[in-house]
Write an enzyme that holds these catalytic residues in place. Structure first.
Site, PDB file in Angstrom:
ATOM      1  N   THR A 185       0.861  -1.180   0.000  1.00  0.00           N
ATOM      2  CA  THR A 185       0.000   0.000   0.000  1.00  0.00           C
ATOM      3  C   THR A 185       0.894   1.226   0.000  1.00  0.00           C
ATOM      4  O   THR A 185       1.928   1.246   0.669  1.00  0.00           O
ATOM      5  CB  THR A 185      -0.868   0.054   1.269  1.00  0.00           C
ATOM      6  OG1 THR A 185      -0.014   0.103   2.408  1.00  0.00           O
ATOM      7  CG2 THR A 185      -1.758  -1.159   1.362  1.00  0.00           C
ATOM      8  N   GLU A 330      -5.778  -3.715   1.123  1.00  0.00           N
ATOM      9  CA  GLU A 330      -5.888  -4.616   2.277  1.00  0.00           C
ATOM     10  C   GLU A 330      -7.137  -5.493   2.217  1.00  0.00           C
ATOM     11  O   GLU A 330      -7.330  -6.376   3.044  1.00  0.00           O
ATOM     12  CB  GLU A 330      -5.914  -3.814   3.590  1.00  0.00           C
ATOM     13  CG  GLU A 330      -4.581  -3.186   3.981  1.00  0.00           C
ATOM     14  CD  GLU A 330      -4.397  -1.782   3.407  1.00  0.00           C
ATOM     15  OE1 GLU A 330      -5.072  -1.470   2.406  1.00  0.00           O
ATOM     16  OE2 GLU A 330      -3.591  -1.016   3.951  1.00  0.00           O
ATOM     17  N   LYS A 439     -12.493  17.964  13.368  1.00  0.00           N
ATOM     18  CA  LYS A 439     -13.170  17.760  14.641  1.00  0.00           C
ATOM     19  C   LYS A 439     -13.398  19.113  15.287  1.00  0.00           C
ATOM     20  O   LYS A 439     -12.478  19.738  15.800  1.00  0.00           O
ATOM     21  CB  LYS A 439     -12.354  16.826  15.526  1.00  0.00           C
ATOM     22  CG  LYS A 439     -12.283  15.439  14.893  1.00  0.00           C
ATOM     23  CD  LYS A 439     -11.437  14.440  15.639  1.00  0.00           C
ATOM     24  CE  LYS A 439     -11.457  13.129  14.851  1.00  0.00           C
ATOM     25  NZ  LYS A 439     -10.695  12.067  15.497  1.00  0.00           N
ATOM     26  N   TRP A 444     -17.950  16.020  14.121  1.00  0.00           N
ATOM     27  CA  TRP A 444     -17.091  15.823  12.960  1.00  0.00           C
ATOM     28  C   TRP A 444     -17.669  16.552  11.743  1.00  0.00           C
ATOM     29  O   TRP A 444     -18.873  16.538  11.512  1.00  0.00           O
ATOM     30  CB  TRP A 444     -16.968  14.338  12.628  1.00  0.00           C
ATOM     31  CG  TRP A 444     -16.180  13.533  13.635  1.00  0.00           C
ATOM     32  CD1 TRP A 444     -15.707  13.973  14.846  1.00  0.00           C
ATOM     33  CD2 TRP A 444     -15.776  12.171  13.509  1.00  0.00           C
ATOM     34  NE1 TRP A 444     -15.029  12.962  15.489  1.00  0.00           N
ATOM     35  CE2 TRP A 444     -15.060  11.834  14.689  1.00  0.00           C
ATOM     36  CE3 TRP A 444     -15.935  11.200  12.522  1.00  0.00           C
ATOM     37  CZ2 TRP A 444     -14.512  10.571  14.893  1.00  0.00           C
ATOM     38  CZ3 TRP A 444     -15.387   9.934  12.727  1.00  0.00           C
ATOM     39  CH2 TRP A 444     -14.680   9.622  13.916  1.00  0.00           C
TER      40      TRP A 444
END
Lengths: 544, 544
Positions: A185, A330, A439, A444
């Site tokens: 990755t 993944e 945040k 959020w």
């Protein structure tokens, strides 16, 4: 009581064996690196994969060792994968777009022994070879007449190697949980990390991908994986097409609109898959010449979010259905797909589009949930957004050599690094990256959602939203804009435009114009660089 | 090198867990045994399967023990399967059409501990119970108000049992290679033999069935398994529908044309599966009332060969695609499916039909070959016919308790008992049963092929061909005919009719008329009985 059914290890090469026996003459059409269109079939691929495995064994490759490929999608790349696997070895796909330092690191880290490469990539490897002491041979995927001159020591000619073998070879079948492939990755921080697929995980992943709501081509399909084999296993298509006996159309090195169109048309491609940028190029090319896509039925689009206008164009102008696909290296990589449910047939087109723009539903063997910062599970209400966690038999439980430490919790949940909502019907929608979400006062704010809205303004070419420290709210959003050529939108105009589209407390506190937004090698916005650039930004009074 | 992907045992109940989480409100509609249409969904099925598992544990069922079901396709039967599996036990489906002696044998042979049954089947079990000392409880699948009076000792009410549990239960997950289900084959000779599916084999089989060229429904489909769950796992549909989130429509005890049509129409069934006799009844019913099938898209037909006229009618009168399916209990059961290849699109309709009438192509994880009497592999030329051998992860390697001895060779090939051809494109076609094929002068004659031709004669209602000993040729074919009411075709007329349709040496040496041809419980011609009946047949001079 034990079951009394047959033992049949889930080994990748059983897929090619099946294709050879049951779909022997089904074609694999490639645009060769040399230029001309090349035609072969599964029986020949099978034979040449056996020759390739023999050659690897002769070169001293032992089961469990790693063999790298740096190659475009062609029949030869397909052969080498099955050849490497058939020698009991592990394929490692190298993304040629990585920085040389990253390539250097991962080739040594994975302990690659041999490297297959297209002639295109010889210059990259010539510059690196000195730092790669483990590589015993560079196998140039060309025939003798097309072999370029190279400074690489131990450069071998692929076609010569194969020609020296008779193909009379038994696959070396290792345990189904042994490694089959490695893909690194390209994290935005630190060194790349290696995901190690097993034979079992790759076969199960291919079966997931085969389901009609996921990729689901059949033997009558002509399948073109435009997504490269070095990009997360070409989303499984190099295994899926032979598994179902579909025709394969491999675009080689040419990904421009004209070249892709040519193959779509001449090879009657019915199903294809790639990232949005490829389809932007294709759509531009189609519109330029009033061209149509009479054979194409479905396009899977993933890698980044699909623009609404793209789905609409494919639908209305070309009669082609777009399937939104989300996944990650993944996850082998398939995560979710945006298929509609039966009752959505009653919705009008725009409402259907709203659903199709979400990343979609998780198939069997992909489990997901969203959690808050404390790991508490959040409701599937389409509003709450939290860390997207996944698990399943084709999801990584660790990186190669333990890099990155423990990456799953005791219940096998893997943190995708994405922030998402999941609605009551199970449709997941990515709202941000965890590290980019802002945040503010304990709540959020999705940077991506604001960006997507901002680029809808007629004066805006590109937008990025970052969170910057704020004395009262912890963080507040800064909107960074690249204006369209000749335009100079005022902060006021942009705020007016956004006013009715987002919650009041999501409104960026400041808006700055810039000439350019920095991107990673794979085209993502480098938010870390932006945060550095604007670290000394002073909030205007209005924001206070 | 080991793979680094997550451990995820292939356990059946992970399918229902997935359906509950991702397709919670998708409906399961059943015609209840009591009569009314019953509606539920995957979330409720999941909860009740947990209650069922709890109840079984309370009744003393231990992992690995066997629990039988004798039931129609309803939501309750679905719950019991997952409940039994979730208790770590093994489901054993009883075919109520078996002879009482056979039922008696298999219930004792499998050591069934508990028996779930629909009220319909109470009389069968009342007559047998005395001979079934191991059965601790008969659970009648009804609620208290519908509980019939019964002489069965230890009869329990299903709904009462479930109501006593709270559903707060962790599935007991055994190893993926542990037994999940048992289904006995109803051989024409000897005792039935038990096929023991594992969790792994059933999950892999479901993934095979999910592929678009096999059964391949998606979440937008409304799936009606008319094929009973006691008939070879309902061809996998009880696992496949929840795996993909399809709606399920369960016909209960009513399989007549009117009842089936009613559900097809009201529940907008898009995909269904059953044996040909069910569809004959449906087609008759449809024609009787000029009814249409606007929602139905595909019908999978298996169990015996599909008549050409049936495919044509579905195609032309109803716009429904028939998929020919072949399999057997020992294969879980999917073997081959008759999907067309891309280039068959160029053929005219009749030539396409010729291909679709073959049993079809083997999917990934089903391997097949044909061999002569000496085990030598025969070519795939569409002409050579030999013993059909199969292998794969969802194929049996032995019967329960070793009955029947070694049933696979050292390469895992299982003899299906069928004789078949395979053509150059991989399409398999059954030509006979091994024990019915006629061996004449060292060559084989297909009894089925002659039968199929003979029933095309306007005076013939049913035909059977058997081989009888012959002094010169070892065996020669005798054609036994049931004439249509009022008809009395001459041997000469039949031979004239067959003359241009079969090779000269295939021509039956004699033709006899009879009132009735004997059949097995499942509707197959009892050739053994016929061979006995005609054992003293004297060949006419012409045959010499």
């Amino acid at each position: 009581m034990r079951g009394l059914m047959q033992n049949f290890p889930l080994h990748e090469n059983s897929i090619l064996d099946h294709a050879k026996k049951h779909h022997a003459s089904r074609e694999i059409i490639s645009r060769s690196i040399e230029g001309p269109i090349h035609k072969t079939n599964y029986a020949q691929i099978h034979h040449r994969a056996k020759q390739c495995a023999q050659a690897l064994v002769k070169l001293g490759i032992k089961p469990g060792q790693v063999v790298a490929t740096m190659a475009w999608n062609t029949w030869r790349h397909l052969e080498t994968w099955y050849g490497i696997l058939g020698a009991g070895a592990v394929y490692h796909t190298l993304n040629p777009r990585l920085f040389p330092d990253q390539l250097n690191y991962i080739i040594n880290h994975a302990e690659d022994q041999i490297l297959f490469l297209d002639a295109t990539f010889i210059p990259i490897m010539e510059n690196l070879a000195e730092k790669l002491p483990n590589i015993r041979a560079y196998i140039i995927m060309a025939d003798k007449t097309a072999m370029p001159k190279t400074k690489l020591k131990n450069a071998l000619c692929y076609e010569d190697l194969l020609a020296a073998e008779d193909g009379d070879f038994q696959w070396i079948l290792t345990d189904e949980n042994d490694a089959a492939g490695i893909c690194y990755t390209s994290g935005t921080t630190g060194n790349p990390k290696g995901v190690v697929y097993s034979h079992r995980s790759n076969v199960l992943h291919t079966l997931i991908a085969a389901m009609p709501d996921v990729l689901g081509p059949g033997n009558a399909d002509s399948v073109m994986p435009v997504v490269p084999m070095f990009h997360a296993n070409a989303w499984g298509l190099a295994f899926l097409a032979p598994m179902v006996g579909a025709k394969m159309v491999m675009p080689g090195a040419k990904m421009d609109g004209e070249s892709i169109y040519e193959l779509l048309d001449s090879e009657k491609v019915s199903f294809t898959a790639a990232v949005p940028t490829v389809w932007l190029m294709l759509l531009q090319y189609l519109e330029g010449g009033n061209r149509k896509l009479p054979h194409l039925k479905r396009v899977a689009i993933g890698g980044s979010a699909v623009p609404r206008s793209m789905i609409e164009k494919f639908d209305k102008d070309y009669g082609v259905t777009v399937s939104h696909l989300w996944g990650m290296t993944e996850m082998s990589p398939v995560g979710t797909t945006g298929s509609l449910r039966a009752h959505h047939g009653e919705l009008d087109y725009e409402d259907q589009l709203d659903i199709r723009l979400k990343q979609g539903l998780a198939p069997y063997m992909v489990d997901m949930k969203i959690t808050d910062d404390d790991g508490k599970e959040l409701p599937w209400d389409g509003k709450s957004f939290g860390h997207l966690m996944v698990r399943g038999p084709a999801v990584a439980r660790a990186y190669l050599k333990g890099e990155g430490g423990e990456i799953v919790d005791e219940e096998s949940w893997f943190d995708t690094g994405d922030v998402a909502t999941i609605d009551a019907e199970g449709y997941m929608q990515i709202t941000d990256r965890s590290k980019d979400v802002i945040k503010s006062g304990g709540e959020w704010i999705s940077s991506i959602e604001i960006e997507n809205l901002a680029v809808g303004h007629p004066d805006v070419a590109e937008a990025a939203v970052i969170g910057l420290p704020h004395p009262k709210w912890d963080e507040r959003p800064l909107l960074v804009l690249v204006p369209k050529e000749g335009a100079a939108p005022s902060a006021r105009a942009i705020k007016d435009y956004l006013k009715d589209k987002i919650a009041k407390w999501w409104m960026p506190d400041d808006i700055v114009l810039t000439d350019e937004i920095p991107h990673t090698a794979t085209g993502k916005i480098q938010k870390m660089a932006l945060r550095e650039k604007y670290q000394n930004h002073r909030w205007t009074d209005e924001a206070g």
